[in-house]
Write an enzyme that holds these catalytic residues in place. Structure first.
Site, mmCIF file in Angstrom:
data_model
loop_
_atom_site.group_PDB
_atom_site.id
_atom_site.type_symbol
_atom_site.label_atom_id
_atom_site.label_comp_id
_atom_site.label_asym_id
_atom_site.label_seq_id
_atom_site.Cartn_x
_atom_site.Cartn_y
_atom_site.Cartn_z
ATOM 1 C CG ASP A 56 -36.140 60.756 -37.664
ATOM 2 O OD1 ASP A 56 -35.130 60.351 -37.843
ATOM 3 O OD2 ASP A 56 -37.194 60.816 -36.836
ATOM 4 C CG ASP A 101 -31.770 59.871 -37.412
ATOM 5 O OD1 ASP A 101 -32.179 60.631 -36.353
ATOM 6 O OD2 ASP A 101 -32.275 58.837 -37.173
ATOM 7 C CD GLU A 144 -35.601 51.892 -30.107
ATOM 8 O OE1 GLU A 144 -35.841 50.096 -30.412
ATOM 9 O OE2 GLU A 144 -35.607 52.443 -30.865
ATOM 10 C CD GLU A 145 -30.171 48.144 -31.309
ATOM 11 O OE1 GLU A 145 -28.795 48.489 -32.150
ATOM 12 O OE2 GLU A 145 -30.692 48.938 -31.861
ATOM 13 C CB SER A 146 -30.461 51.279 -33.911
ATOM 14 O OG SER A 146 -31.804 52.317 -33.092
ATOM 15 C CE LYS A 205 -42.534 59.155 -36.106
ATOM 16 N NZ LYS A 205 -41.301 58.988 -34.907
ATOM 17 N NE ARG A 219 -32.112 46.787 -37.423
ATOM 18 C CZ ARG A 219 -31.940 47.105 -39.014
ATOM 19 N NH1 ARG A 219 -30.588 47.295 -39.198
ATOM 20 N NH2 ARG A 219 -32.579 47.829 -39.650
ATOM 21 N NE ARG A 239 -39.097 55.084 -41.400
ATOM 22 C CZ ARG A 239 -38.065 54.746 -40.222
ATOM 23 N NH1 ARG A 239 -37.371 54.552 -40.917
ATOM 24 N NH2 ARG A 239 -38.351 55.650 -39.258
ATOM 25 C CB THR A 292 -40.227 49.628 -36.168
ATOM 26 O OG1 THR A 292 -39.503 47.897 -37.151
ATOM 27 C CG2 THR A 292 -39.349 49.798 -35.497
ATOM 28 C CE LYS A 302 -34.927 56.406 -32.602
ATOM 29 N NZ LYS A 302 -35.415 55.471 -33.188
ATOM 30 C CB SER A 318 -36.114 57.308 -39.546
ATOM 31 O OG SER A 318 -34.857 57.434 -38.773
ATOM 32 C CG HIS A 319 -32.079 54.334 -40.265
ATOM 33 N ND1 HIS A 319 -33.436 54.722 -39.219
ATOM 34 C CD2 HIS A 319 -31.860 53.619 -40.903
ATOM 35 C CE1 HIS A 319 -33.681 53.498 -39.457
ATOM 36 N NE2 HIS A 319 -33.232 52.644 -40.496
ATOM 37 C CG ASP A 338 -35.034 59.635 -34.248
ATOM 38 O OD1 ASP A 338 -34.512 59.818 -35.129
ATOM 39 O OD2 ASP A 338 -36.346 59.089 -34.360
ATOM 40 N NE ARG A 339 -31.865 55.336 -35.809
ATOM 41 C CZ ARG A 339 -31.501 54.241 -36.512
ATOM 42 N NH1 ARG A 339 -30.737 54.126 -36.707
ATOM 43 N NH2 ARG A 339 -33.028 53.190 -36.963
HETATM 44 C C1 VG1 Z 1 -34.460 50.732 -36.441
HETATM 45 C C2 VG1 Z 1 -34.219 50.491 -34.997
HETATM 46 C C3 VG1 Z 1 -35.094 50.530 -34.120
HETATM 47 C C4 VG1 Z 1 -35.478 52.329 -34.510
HETATM 48 C C5 VG1 Z 1 -36.510 51.780 -35.244
HETATM 49 C C6 VG1 Z 1 -36.800 53.781 -35.854
HETATM 50 O O1 VG1 Z 1 -35.544 49.230 -36.650
HETATM 51 O O2 VG1 Z 1 -33.772 49.348 -35.214
HETATM 52 O O3 VG1 Z 1 -34.144 50.544 -33.123
HETATM 53 O O4 VG1 Z 1 -36.614 52.356 -33.288
HETATM 54 O O5 VG1 Z 1 -35.549 51.806 -36.278
HETATM 55 O O6 VG1 Z 1 -35.141 54.174 -35.841
HETATM 56 P P1 VG1 Z 1 -35.442 48.200 -37.241
HETATM 57 O O7 VG1 Z 1 -36.940 47.699 -37.780
HETATM 58 O O8 VG1 Z 1 -35.473 48.670 -38.490
HETATM 59 O O9 VG1 Z 1 -34.672 47.307 -36.748
HETATM 60 V V1 VG1 Z 1 -35.481 55.849 -36.737
HETATM 61 O O10 VG1 Z 1 -34.234 56.769 -36.431
HETATM 62 O O11 VG1 Z 1 -35.607 55.074 -38.203
HETATM 63 O O12 VG1 Z 1 -37.215 56.155 -36.972
HETATM 64 CO CO CO Z 2 -34.706 58.758 -36.713
#
Ligand code: VG1
Ligand code: CO
Length: 542
Positions: free
Chosen positions: A278, A276, A362-364, A125, A495, A21, A17, A375, A112-113, A280-281
């Protein structure tokens, strides 16, 4: 001085996504990171003499990979590399730096998270010249190249000092170590009414920002404490640590529980937020009032015009498919289009470039706008603060007024983590097999109106992305969505996104868990989650 290193390809370098990673131990295999970086360069053309931006969230292994990238960029013919001091650049700051420097692209080093440390995760990335994540056609080309590559180019040189600001030279290439914070903070100051926020804070408004020992600490201290005058200590866990203090830098109710408890306690500040790994959240919590990311997107879109950067209004709103429809009601009222894209920020880039959408979410816990192409956690916090400074209401009052105007989308996401990959694939395959049979059938969630596997056709270039999540829509407008995560590094994560809409005349003050209980049961039954996974309960509910 340029070495050509012969290698065998790795067969597990497909970007997910958001980039590649893997466990740090996987990245530490000889040539693993170099193989991917060379595959990125081999998939691009025309970068000779151009600028590359490099930075990361400071996690374990960041500094080592930056040295490899610098030496490879020099060997591949880049003219200049901009590196955040200490190897630090938040994802939105990297996006801004790519745009403002006219760079060819950038490498953002982050998972990221996901947690960090020797036994945890690392990621790489590639972002293109608009500052945003590479679109699928680029990531597909990178992946194809990782499978056929047989060598990479690297200069034989000592390590470069990335901790001292200034310009140095590496095999004919310029390396500039830049302040990671200042230009980003200046951009924020242009978009938002800092004097109004400063005044609100001076009058006694209190906030708490949890940087989760990740990259936003230095940004948050500069912006909230220095430029906006919040008291020192407003930013918690403000020093980026390679292992994030052994925590998951994921701003949700599980991993940011300390902030949540503070916001629900007697001495809660007026406003709480977290970001988070990096940066962006964003997580937004008012005093005694948690705001779901989907609702936050809707509120930000409805009130954005209160901030100077958005005073002209929005051209459109975009949200990922699993994100709730709360923003759709706002778009409808504003008379602007709403775009529904697959999960992942890379799908918003074209809409933003074309000026078709101004705000995305995004919902995340990701929200952002056309100011960059990622983001942006601190941006979302500042837009909230600007709205609060302008409306002079509490977060809870703003939410109540919002629902009374638009109705409420009760919403939750249930994550089932560390499922054996074949079991997760079997569950999704079984669901796909039932798509045509489900409409018209009834279950504890109601009667199914339609069921499909979401496909997106990009309105700007007509590219089509299929298999982006299974949607089951009920006759009353409720919905459950199933998809597999594309960011995990261990097994599979299922999910399940659950949503129920109640219009403005309905019951707007239910507990989310109660409002969604029948749909949650229906989701478990339809997908036979326990049968396939053996799990009776989700690992995380957000
Ligand atoms: C998750 C989230 C998605 C977000 C992605 C990257 O992806 O659901 O909404 O864009 O993380 O976020 P997935 O494929 O695990 O559902 V970040 O802040 O980790 O770069
Ligand atoms: Co992130």
């Amino acid at each position: 001085m340029i070495q050509i290193v012969a290698i065998k390809p790795f067969n597990d370098q497909k970007p997910g996504t958001s980039g590649l990673r893997k466990k740090v131990r996987v990245f530490q295999q000889p040539h693993y990171a170099a193989n991917f970086v060379q595959s990125v360069f081999d998939s691009l053309s025309g970068f000779e003499g151009q600028t590359l931006v490099v930075g990361g969230d400071g996690r374990y292994f960041n500094r080592e990979v930056i040295q490899v990238v610098l030496k490879m960029a020099a060997a591949n013919g880049f003219g200049r590399v901009l590196v955040g001091q200490g190897g630090i650049l938040s994802t939105p700051a990297a996006s801004h730096l790519i745009r403002s420097s006219g760079a060819f692209g950038g490498l953002v080093l982050s998972a990221s998270h996901n947690p960090g440390g020797p036994d945890e995760d690392f990621g790489i990335k590639y972002n293109v010249g608009n500052g945003g994540p590479a679109p699928e056609k680029v990531t597909d080309a990178i992946h194809a190249r990782t499978l056929s590559i047989d060598s990479y180019r690297i200069v034989d040189a000592g390590d470069i000092d990335i901790d001292t600001l200034g310009t140095r030279e590496l095999a004919g290439m310029t390396v500039e170590i830049v302040d990671p914070v200042a230009a980003y903070a200046d951009l924020m100051e242009q978009l938002f009414d800092f004097p109004a926020i400063r005044e609100m804070i001076a009058e006694g408004f209190t906030l708490s920002f949890d940087a989760m020992s990740a990259v936003t600490g230095p940004y948050a201290k500069e912006i909230f404490e220095r430029r906006l005058g919040a008291q020192s200590g407003t930013v918690r866990n403000g020093t980026p640590l390679p292992d994030f203090g052994h925590h998951h830098p994921d701003p949700n109710l599980v991993h940011a529980k300390e902030l949540y408890d503070r916001m629900m306690g007697d001495a809660a500040p007026d406003f709480g937020a977290a970001s988070d790994g990096d940066g962006d959240r964003n997580l937004i919590i008012g005093r005694n009032c948690y705001v779901t990311p989907s609702d936050s997107l809707a509120v930000l879109a409805a009130n954005a015009h209160l901030a100077p950067g958005y005073a002209k209004g929005l051209t459109g709103i975009a949200r990922s498919m699993p994100t709730s429809g709360a923003a759709d009601r706002v778009a409808e009222k504003l008379g602007i289009p709403l775009y529904e894209t697959p999960t992942g920020w890379k799908f918003f880039g074209n809409l933003l470039d074309a000026g078709m959408a101004t705000i995305c979410g995004e919902e995340s816990a990701g929200t952002g706008s056309d100011h960059v192409r990622e983001k942006d956690g601190i941006w979302a916090v500042l837009l909230w603060l600007n709205i609060l400074a302008s409306r002079r209401q509490s977060v809870a009052e703003i939410m109540q007024t919002h629902w009374a105007t638009y109705g409420r989308n009760y919403y939750a996401r249930h994550d089932y983590e560390a499922i054996a990959k074949d079991r997760a694939d079997a569950l999704m395959a079984a669901l796909r097999d039932r798509l045509t049979a489900l409409p018209g059938t009834a279950n504890s969630g109601g009667t199914v109106q339609s069921a499909d596997d979401f496909a997106y056709s990009d309105p700007t270039d007509q590219s089509v992305s299929r298999n982006q999540g299974i949607r089951i829509l009920f006759e009353d407008g409720s919905r459950v969505v199933f998809r597999l995560s594309g960011t995990g590094t261990e097994g599979a994560t299922l999910r399940v996104y659950i949503e129920r809409y109640v219009d403005r005349h309905g019951k707007l003050d239910m507990e989310t868990e109660d409002a969604l209980a029948p749909l949650v049961r229906a989701a478990r039954e339809i997908a036979d989650i326990t049968g396939f996974t053996g799990m009776e309960q989700p690992s995380v509910i957000t």
